[in-house]
Enzyme design. Structure first.
Site: not given
Ligand code: CO
Length: 171
Positions: A44, A49, A97-98, A139-140, A143
């Site tokens: 994701g 991000q 998380c990226l 989660h996304e 953000h």
């Protein structure tokens, strides 16, 4: 186009994102997010991000389906998403998380959610989610509010991570 991922420590990740309007170049944004998440092997990625403070993200579970052929891969671009209902039952799942490389921690979140969003054709969609989809969606979604998964782990664990986080910020 693959774009650079904003890493923990940047104030961009702590900002609230703005609604996407029909006149925005959202199809390009969706493509860039897919290209980038696929390149990085993530599941994701949210627009902030990629340095874009817009309410949009992608989910791409194809890394899971490569591991387990019985899991159907799910790829979707979400515009102006909303969580309209959450289950009272929570479940725990290890997240990463990226934007926070190398850190994985268990996070407690509602097991099921009902969501509303605009799809890539700017059509309104309503959907119920559970399992990994519900997990990634939440989660996304966080953000877009400037919230990171490390905000949701217990304070003691977070203290233990302080050094690693410091290293990410200063690398
Ligand atoms: Co993330």
């Amino acid at each position: 186009m693959v774009v650079p991922i904003i890493i923990y420590g940047s104030p961009i990740l702590r900002k609230q994102s703005y609604s996407v309007s029909k006149s925005d170049n959202f199809q390009q944004l969706g493509q860039d997010l897919f290209d980038t998440v696929k390149k990085s092997g993530g599941i994701g990625l949210a627009a902030p991000q990629a340095g874009i403070l817009k309410r949009a993200f992608v989910i791409d579970t194809s890394p899971f389906s490569e591991d387990d052929q019985t899991v159907q891969s799910y790829e979707r671009f979400f515009i102006n998403p909303e969580i309209v209902c959450k289950s009272t039952t929570n479940c725990s799942f290890e997240e990463g998380c990226l934007s926070i490389p190398g850190i994985y921690e268990k996070v407690l979140r509602p097991e099921k959610i009902a969501v509303r969003y605009f799809d890539v054709n700017f059509e309104l969609v309503e959907e119920e989610m559970d399992g990994i989809k519900a997990r990634i969606f939440q989660h996304e979604f966080d953000h877009l509010e400037g919230i990171l998964f490390i905000d949701k782990i217990n304070p003691l664990k977070r203290k233990l991570l302080a050094r690693k986080l410091y290293q990410i910020v200063n690398s």
